[in-house]
Design a protein around this motif. Sequence first.
Motif, mmCIF file in Angstrom:
data_model
loop_
_atom_site.group_PDB
_atom_site.id
_atom_site.type_symbol
_atom_site.label_atom_id
_atom_site.label_comp_id
_atom_site.label_asym_id
_atom_site.label_seq_id
_atom_site.Cartn_x
_atom_site.Cartn_y
_atom_site.Cartn_z
ATOM 1 N N HIS A 82 39.922 6.538 68.927
ATOM 2 C CA HIS A 82 41.365 7.033 68.954
ATOM 3 C C HIS A 82 41.906 6.788 70.266
ATOM 4 O O HIS A 82 41.558 7.065 71.113
ATOM 5 C CB HIS A 82 41.332 8.583 68.721
ATOM 6 N N GLY A 83 43.321 6.301 70.041
ATOM 7 C CA GLY A 83 44.057 5.966 71.186
ATOM 8 C C GLY A 83 43.761 4.350 71.650
ATOM 9 O O GLY A 83 44.639 3.855 72.344
ATOM 10 N N ALA A 84 43.015 3.661 70.951
ATOM 11 C CA ALA A 84 42.929 2.277 71.329
ATOM 12 C C ALA A 84 44.021 1.694 70.569
ATOM 13 O O ALA A 84 44.679 2.134 69.623
ATOM 14 C CB ALA A 84 41.744 1.665 70.517
ATOM 15 N N VAL A 85 44.597 0.476 71.267
ATOM 16 C CA VAL A 85 45.666 -0.446 71.133
ATOM 17 C C VAL A 85 45.263 -1.874 70.782
ATOM 18 O O VAL A 85 44.778 -2.372 72.040
ATOM 19 C CB VAL A 85 46.891 -0.272 71.876
ATOM 20 N N TYR A 86 45.337 -2.631 69.629
ATOM 21 C CA TYR A 86 45.454 -3.920 69.511
ATOM 22 C C TYR A 86 45.823 -4.719 70.396
ATOM 23 O O TYR A 86 47.206 -4.387 70.595
ATOM 24 C CB TYR A 86 45.477 -4.226 68.005
ATOM 25 N N MET A 87 45.325 -5.540 71.186
ATOM 26 C CA MET A 87 46.273 -6.582 71.900
ATOM 27 C C MET A 87 46.187 -7.929 71.225
ATOM 28 O O MET A 87 46.779 -8.868 71.288
ATOM 29 C CB MET A 87 45.647 -6.676 73.287
ATOM 30 N N GLY A 88 44.945 -8.191 70.537
ATOM 31 C CA GLY A 88 44.711 -9.608 69.783
ATOM 32 C C GLY A 88 43.711 -9.481 69.107
ATOM 33 O O GLY A 88 42.415 -8.857 69.297
ATOM 34 N N GLN A 89 43.529 -10.490 68.004
ATOM 35 C CA GLN A 89 42.360 -10.551 67.453
ATOM 36 C C GLN A 89 42.236 -11.918 66.799
ATOM 37 O O GLN A 89 43.376 -12.709 66.342
ATOM 38 C CB GLN A 89 42.440 -9.718 65.931
ATOM 39 N N THR A 90 40.979 -12.445 66.644
ATOM 40 C CA THR A 90 40.914 -13.862 66.110
ATOM 41 C C THR A 90 39.721 -13.483 64.919
ATOM 42 O O THR A 90 38.885 -12.637 65.192
ATOM 43 C CB THR A 90 40.051 -14.893 67.203
ATOM 44 N N LEU A 91 39.992 -14.550 63.827
ATOM 45 C CA LEU A 91 38.994 -13.985 62.794
ATOM 46 C C LEU A 91 38.686 -15.569 62.255
ATOM 47 O O LEU A 91 39.606 -16.528 62.092
ATOM 48 C CB LEU A 91 39.750 -13.376 61.564
ATOM 49 N N ARG A 92 37.484 -15.603 61.795
ATOM 50 C CA ARG A 92 37.041 -16.739 60.863
ATOM 51 C C ARG A 92 36.449 -16.209 59.502
ATOM 52 O O ARG A 92 35.450 -15.351 59.741
ATOM 53 C CB ARG A 92 36.160 -17.492 61.766
ATOM 54 N N PHE A 93 36.740 -16.667 58.514
ATOM 55 C CA PHE A 93 36.183 -15.986 57.324
ATOM 56 C C PHE A 93 35.309 -17.230 56.767
ATOM 57 O O PHE A 93 35.450 -18.282 56.561
ATOM 58 C CB PHE A 93 37.294 -15.909 56.135
ATOM 59 N N LEU A 94 34.176 -16.670 56.704
ATOM 60 C CA LEU A 94 33.005 -17.629 56.348
ATOM 61 C C LEU A 94 32.480 -17.452 55.105
ATOM 62 O O LEU A 94 31.852 -18.552 54.549
ATOM 63 C CB LEU A 94 31.570 -16.968 57.312
ATOM 64 N N ALA A 95 32.807 -16.437 54.388
ATOM 65 C CA ALA A 95 32.051 -16.350 53.046
ATOM 66 C C ALA A 95 32.880 -15.078 52.084
ATOM 67 O O ALA A 95 33.535 -14.211 52.823
ATOM 68 C CB ALA A 95 30.761 -16.049 52.673
ATOM 69 N N PRO A 96 32.895 -15.485 50.810
ATOM 70 C CA PRO A 96 33.948 -14.427 50.082
ATOM 71 C C PRO A 96 33.138 -13.067 50.133
ATOM 72 O O PRO A 96 32.082 -12.981 50.066
ATOM 73 C CB PRO A 96 34.001 -14.776 48.821
ATOM 74 N N VAL A 97 33.905 -11.944 50.103
ATOM 75 C CA VAL A 97 33.537 -10.554 49.683
ATOM 76 C C VAL A 97 34.147 -10.496 48.396
ATOM 77 O O VAL A 97 35.214 -10.302 47.917
ATOM 78 C CB VAL A 97 34.242 -9.425 50.673
ATOM 79 N N ARG A 98 33.081 -9.771 47.543
ATOM 80 C CA ARG A 98 33.399 -9.533 46.101
ATOM 81 C C ARG A 98 33.406 -8.024 45.886
ATOM 82 O O ARG A 98 32.633 -7.236 46.603
ATOM 83 C CB ARG A 98 32.367 -10.148 45.269
ATOM 84 N N PRO A 99 34.095 -7.737 44.567
ATOM 85 C CA PRO A 99 33.954 -6.160 44.361
ATOM 86 C C PRO A 99 32.761 -5.899 44.049
ATOM 87 O O PRO A 99 31.766 -6.382 43.525
ATOM 88 C CB PRO A 99 34.656 -6.202 42.907
ATOM 89 N N GLY A 100 32.072 -4.662 44.681
ATOM 90 C CA GLY A 100 30.696 -4.152 44.748
ATOM 91 C C GLY A 100 29.950 -4.501 45.859
ATOM 92 O O GLY A 100 28.936 -3.865 45.989
ATOM 93 N N ASP A 101 30.360 -5.610 46.681
ATOM 94 C CA ASP A 101 29.734 -5.680 47.839
ATOM 95 C C ASP A 101 29.753 -4.828 48.812
ATOM 96 O O ASP A 101 30.790 -3.949 49.118
ATOM 97 C CB ASP A 101 30.163 -6.947 48.590
ATOM 98 N N VAL A 102 28.568 -4.541 49.782
ATOM 99 C CA VAL A 102 28.756 -3.533 50.609
ATOM 100 C C VAL A 102 28.696 -4.276 51.885
ATOM 101 O O VAL A 102 27.901 -5.264 52.289
ATOM 102 C CB VAL A 102 27.457 -2.732 50.573
ATOM 103 N N VAL A 103 29.822 -4.036 52.884
ATOM 104 C CA VAL A 103 30.052 -4.542 53.919
ATOM 105 C C VAL A 103 29.636 -3.716 55.150
ATOM 106 O O VAL A 103 29.958 -2.512 55.062
ATOM 107 C CB VAL A 103 31.681 -4.881 54.060
ATOM 108 N N LEU A 104 28.969 -4.511 56.093
ATOM 109 C CA LEU A 104 28.888 -3.669 57.374
ATOM 110 C C LEU A 104 29.811 -4.503 58.238
ATOM 111 O O LEU A 104 29.546 -5.662 58.600
ATOM 112 C CB LEU A 104 27.215 -4.187 57.703
#
Length: 147
Positions: A82-104
């Motif tokens: 709480h109170g954190a403010v995003y300054m920037g983010q990089t992302l690389r998508f490596l594989a799809p997430v499907r309905p029913g997948d549990v994401v950590l």
Amino acid sequence: MLDNMPRGTICIEDIEMGMVRHLRKEVTDRDIELFAEVSTDRNPVHLDEDYAQDTIFAGRIAHGMLTAGLISAVIGEQLPGHGAVYMGQTLRFLAPVRPGDVVLAEVEVIGIDHAKRRVQLDCRCLVEDKQVLIGEATVLAPSRKFD
């Protein structure tokens, strides 16, 4: 299914290198439908199984930014919280997430600038030990000095 660590705030004065926080969430059809509604991204690869069967994914997938939003939840609720403010983010998508997948979704502190209250975070999302998203975030952490 939602499994996450305690929520709250970790001030810059208490953040340490190597700190890790996470959440675990099953991505449901409802999540995908709600994300499509809120974002207005109604790409049929997310919503139409017949259409999605004829794509490189051979079935429906969740929006990449829905998965990335789980990283945002860890940052905004746990580290720094709480109170954190995003300054920037990089992302690389490596594989799809499907309905029913549990994401950590995990974030790990890899840099701290106490003077500027900035924290560099390694970010990753996994499904069954397979990385589906990686990246880094820079956030402004809350401080007890400004309470």
